[in-house]
Structures are given as structure tokens and as C-alpha cells.
Design a protein around this motif. Structure first.
Motif, mmCIF file in Angstrom:
data_model
loop_
_atom_site.group_PDB
_atom_site.id
_atom_site.type_symbol
_atom_site.label_atom_id
_atom_site.label_comp_id
_atom_site.label_asym_id
_atom_site.label_seq_id
_atom_site.Cartn_x
_atom_site.Cartn_y
_atom_site.Cartn_z
ATOM 1 N N LYS A 81 21.274 8.715 56.552
ATOM 2 C CA LYS A 81 21.925 9.836 55.866
ATOM 3 C C LYS A 81 23.386 9.604 55.496
ATOM 4 C CE LYS A 81 20.061 12.166 59.220
ATOM 5 N NZ LYS A 81 18.753 11.504 59.377
ATOM 6 N N ILE A 82 24.176 9.083 56.421
ATOM 7 C CA ILE A 82 25.622 9.027 56.187
ATOM 8 C C ILE A 82 25.985 7.981 55.133
ATOM 9 C CG2 ILE A 82 27.870 8.780 57.258
ATOM 10 C CD1 ILE A 82 26.225 11.213 58.162
ATOM 11 N N PHE A 83 25.454 6.779 55.277
ATOM 12 C CA PHE A 83 25.703 5.765 54.240
ATOM 13 C C PHE A 83 25.135 6.202 52.890
ATOM 14 C CE2 PHE A 83 24.564 2.133 51.674
ATOM 15 C CZ PHE A 83 25.717 1.357 51.696
ATOM 16 N N PRO A 84 23.884 6.685 52.822
ATOM 17 C CA PRO A 84 23.366 7.143 51.525
ATOM 18 C C PRO A 84 24.188 8.274 50.910
ATOM 19 C CG PRO A 84 21.565 6.819 53.064
ATOM 20 C CD PRO A 84 22.826 6.688 53.858
ATOM 21 N N ALA A 85 24.787 9.125 51.755
ATOM 22 C CA ALA A 85 25.601 10.224 51.223
ATOM 23 C C ALA A 85 26.816 9.684 50.473
ATOM 24 C CB ALA A 85 26.041 11.142 52.358
ATOM 25 N N GLY A 86 27.548 8.763 51.103
ATOM 26 C CA GLY A 86 28.711 8.177 50.437
ATOM 27 C C GLY A 86 28.325 7.377 49.211
ATOM 28 N N PHE A 87 27.234 6.636 49.329
ATOM 29 C CA PHE A 87 26.738 5.852 48.195
ATOM 30 C C PHE A 87 26.360 6.775 47.038
ATOM 31 C CE2 PHE A 87 23.717 3.531 45.650
ATOM 32 C CZ PHE A 87 24.125 2.206 45.719
ATOM 33 N N GLY A 88 25.678 7.878 47.361
ATOM 34 C CA GLY A 88 25.246 8.815 46.325
ATOM 35 C C GLY A 88 26.410 9.520 45.650
ATOM 36 N N TRP A 89 27.421 9.908 46.439
ATOM 37 C CA TRP A 89 28.584 10.586 45.861
ATOM 38 C C TRP A 89 29.300 9.664 44.878
ATOM 39 C CZ3 TRP A 89 33.579 10.571 44.585
ATOM 40 C CH2 TRP A 89 34.252 11.785 44.418
ATOM 41 N N GLN A 90 29.556 8.441 45.300
ATOM 42 C CA GLN A 90 30.283 7.507 44.447
ATOM 43 C C GLN A 90 29.486 7.158 43.194
ATOM 44 O OE1 GLN A 90 33.361 6.636 44.874
ATOM 45 N NE2 GLN A 90 33.501 5.157 43.172
ATOM 46 N N SER A 91 28.185 6.999 43.344
ATOM 47 C CA SER A 91 27.339 6.702 42.176
ATOM 48 C C SER A 91 27.352 7.862 41.194
ATOM 49 C CB SER A 91 25.903 6.412 42.629
ATOM 50 O OG SER A 91 25.859 5.278 43.480
ATOM 51 N N ALA A 92 27.322 9.086 41.724
ATOM 52 C CA ALA A 92 27.369 10.262 40.853
ATOM 53 C C ALA A 92 28.715 10.369 40.146
ATOM 54 C CB ALA A 92 27.099 11.521 41.672
ATOM 55 N N ALA A 259 30.718 -1.055 39.811
ATOM 56 C CA ALA A 259 30.151 0.232 40.224
ATOM 57 C C ALA A 259 29.286 0.115 41.478
ATOM 58 C CB ALA A 259 29.347 0.829 39.072
ATOM 59 N N LEU A 260 28.395 -0.863 41.496
ATOM 60 C CA LEU A 260 27.500 -1.003 42.648
ATOM 61 C C LEU A 260 28.272 -1.346 43.911
ATOM 62 C CD1 LEU A 260 24.648 -1.018 43.776
ATOM 63 C CD2 LEU A 260 24.448 -3.432 43.097
ATOM 64 N N LEU A 261 29.240 -2.234 43.784
ATOM 65 C CA LEU A 261 30.065 -2.584 44.934
ATOM 66 C C LEU A 261 30.882 -1.382 45.390
ATOM 67 C CD1 LEU A 261 31.219 -4.606 46.943
ATOM 68 C CD2 LEU A 261 32.869 -5.322 45.173
ATOM 69 N N GLY A 262 31.392 -0.615 44.433
ATOM 70 C CA GLY A 262 32.159 0.575 44.780
ATOM 71 C C GLY A 262 31.325 1.581 45.550
ATOM 72 N N SER A 263 30.081 1.770 45.142
ATOM 73 C CA SER A 263 29.198 2.703 45.850
ATOM 74 C C SER A 263 28.895 2.205 47.262
ATOM 75 C CB SER A 263 27.896 2.888 45.067
ATOM 76 O OG SER A 263 28.145 3.499 43.816
#
Length: 293
Positions: A81-92, A259-263
Motif C-alpha cells: 500500500k505505502i509504496f504504491p500510494a507514493g508511486f500512484g500520486w507521482q504518476s498522476a 517519469a518512471l524513476l520519479g514515481s
């Protein structure tokens, strides 16, 4: 010969022999009792072992097991949950930028909040689907989907307010640490409010517990840990007071970062913040008192 069979002489001899037998028996009995006392004092009885040694070892083992269980569950939450949350926010945020949304608009806030929530829901359900397939066939995926939806609804709240909170705090020229702590508090509060609202409106679902005093305490401690994740996420902003940003070299995201690295870096920042906060809770909270128990 008549003297040898004299009755008085025989009686005297019998009495003497009886005394000797009594003294010998008494001596043997005394030695035996002393030996028993010596053995009893040097070798603990079974009851002594049960009362003194076993509870201590079991208690220590239980404490170690409880602590290891907490950290195992913390790692599971971070991965799912926590890693996907940050990844999802940045990707959005990348999507919002391509749609020409400015960081101070409602559209940007809602888009990134949705990305945060989507990351939580997809990460949670995908993780438990994989776990069910690989190691635990007893996992109820209907239950996990409902729990994932509850958590993602709370993440929508904290993810949506993150950028507006940062904008306000940076706009009044606060120090990096002040922005860090203000975001921690603001987003943690938003997550808690979303979680309590979710329990209220989703309690008709089979696996969503309605609001209670007990789960309010658990929700509060979880929200503090989530706040830690959002606070560390502030460290990804490489442009704001870089000389004060103690996380810059670890999770800073520059404009030219792919972008991918940033996420991925964004997910790492939220994972690091959550792990730091929750590790303190894992050690400090008594057994059975932490939300992760």
C-alpha cells in the motif's frame, strides 16, 4: 554350659543386640535423610522448574515473536500500500502536468489524490491475490477488496490535500522542517477523517467494521504513520530550500528526472517515512495495543 543358657544372661545379650541394631538403623536413616536433603537442595524439583524457568523463557519468546510479527506486517503494508500510494500520486501528477493542470488547481489536487487512492487499492488487492495464489489459499478476496476500498478512500483524502497543504506552507516561506511537520499533521488528519468517514458510510459492507472507540485508537495511530509517509514525501521537492532538505540526497526528484524513476523515488519516500514512524510504534507500544497487532 549351664551358664551359657542362663536366662538372665540370654536376656542381657538380647537387649545389647537390640540396642546395636537400633543404633545402626538410626545411623543409616539419619544419613539417608541428610542425603535426601542434600539432593533436594542441589537439584531443583519439577515444580521449581515449572514456576521459575518456563514462564520466563516463554514470556521472552512471546515478546520476540510479537515484535517480529509487527515488523513483518509493517513490511507487508509498505509493499502492498505505502509504496504504491507514493508511486500512484507521482504518476498522476505527471498525467496532470501533461493535461496542463497547474499545481495550485483543484483538478491537480483531485487527480493526484485519485492516483494515490488507485495505488493503494490496486497494490492491496494485487498483493493479496498473489499471496492467495502462492502461499495462503484461505485468503478471502472479497474481504480484501472491501478493506482495500476503505483504505483507498482514506488515501484519496490525504492524497488530495497534500499539494494544497504544501502550497500554503511554502507560500508563507516556512522552513523545510516546518513544511515537513505541517504536511505530516495535515495529511495524517485528512487520512484519519477519511478512514472514520469510510467506516461510517461503508459499514453496511460485510467486512467493514463500523466506528468504535477501539478502532478509533487504531485508526489514529495508523494515521500518524501515514502522516509520516506524506511528510517524507515533501523531501521529493528538490526546488524548495534544497539546503534545508535533509532528504534531498535520498528522495529528491529534479525536473529532469525521468517519469518512471520519479514515481519510483516517490514511492520510496513514502515507504521510508512510514517505516520510520511505524518502527517507533512497533517498539514503543505494549503488546496488543498497536493497530498492527
Amino acid at each position: 554350659f549351664s551358664l551359657l543358657i542362663n536366662p538372665q544372661l540370654l536376656k542381657m545379650l538380647a537387649t545389647t543386640a537390640a540396642r546395636r541394631l537400633f543404633l545402626n538403623a538410626y545411623s543409616r536413616n539419619l544419613f539417608s535423610s541428610q542425603l535426601c536433603r542434600s539432593v533436594h537442595q542441589s537439584i531443583p524439583s519439577r515444580s521449581d522448574i515449572q514456576m521459575n524457568e518456563v514462564p520466563l523463557s516463554v514470556g521472552k519468546l512471546k515478546e520476540e515473536t510479537n515484535l517480529s510479527t509487527r515488523f513483518n506486517r509493517t513490511a507487508e503494508v509498505i509493499v502492498s500500500k505505502i509504496f504504491p500510494a507514493g508511486f500512484g500520486w507521482q504518476s498522476a501528477s505527471v498525467v496532470a502536468d501533461k493535461m496542463s493542470m497547474e499545481a495550485d488547481t483543484l483538478g491537480f489536487a483531485l487527480t493526484t489524490g485519485f492516483g494515490d487512492a488507485l495505488g493503494v487499492f490496486v497494490g492491496h488487492t494485487a498483493y493479496f491475490a498473489a499471496k492467495k495464489r502462492l502461499s495462503d489459499s484461505n485468503i478471502n478476496m472479497v474481504q480484501q477488496a472491501q478493506v482495500g476500498f476503505l483504505l483507498s478512500s482514506a488515501a484519496m483524502c490525504s492524497g488530495t490535500v497534500w499539494q494544497p497543504i504544501v502550497n500554503v506552507l511554502q507560500g508563507i516561506d516556512l522552513s523545510f522542517n516546518a513544511v515537513f511537520m505541517g504536511t505530516w499533521f495535515g495529511c495524517g488528519t485528512a487520512f484519519y477523517a477519511g478512514l472514520r468517514a469510510g467506516r461510517t458510510f461503508l459499514s453496511s459492507l460485510e467486512y467493514i467494521e463500523e466506528p468504535t472507540y477501539k478502532n478509533s485508537k487504531d485508526d489514529a495511530s495508523l494515521s500518524v504513520a501515514i502522516g509520516g509517509a506524506t511528510g517524507f514525501f515533501v523531501g521529493t521537492d528538490a526546488a524548495y530550500l534544497p539546503d534545508q532538505n535533509f532528504l534531498l540526497s535520498i528522495v529528491g526528484i529534479a525536473d529532469e528526472t525521468p517519469a518512471l524513476l520519479g514515481s519510483t523515488i516517490a514511492g520510496t519516500s513514502t515507504a521510508l517515512g512510514f517505516a520510520t514512524t511505524q518502527s517507533f510504534f512497533n517498539v514503543a507500544y505494549p503488546a496488543g495495543k498497536c493497530w498492527v497487532d
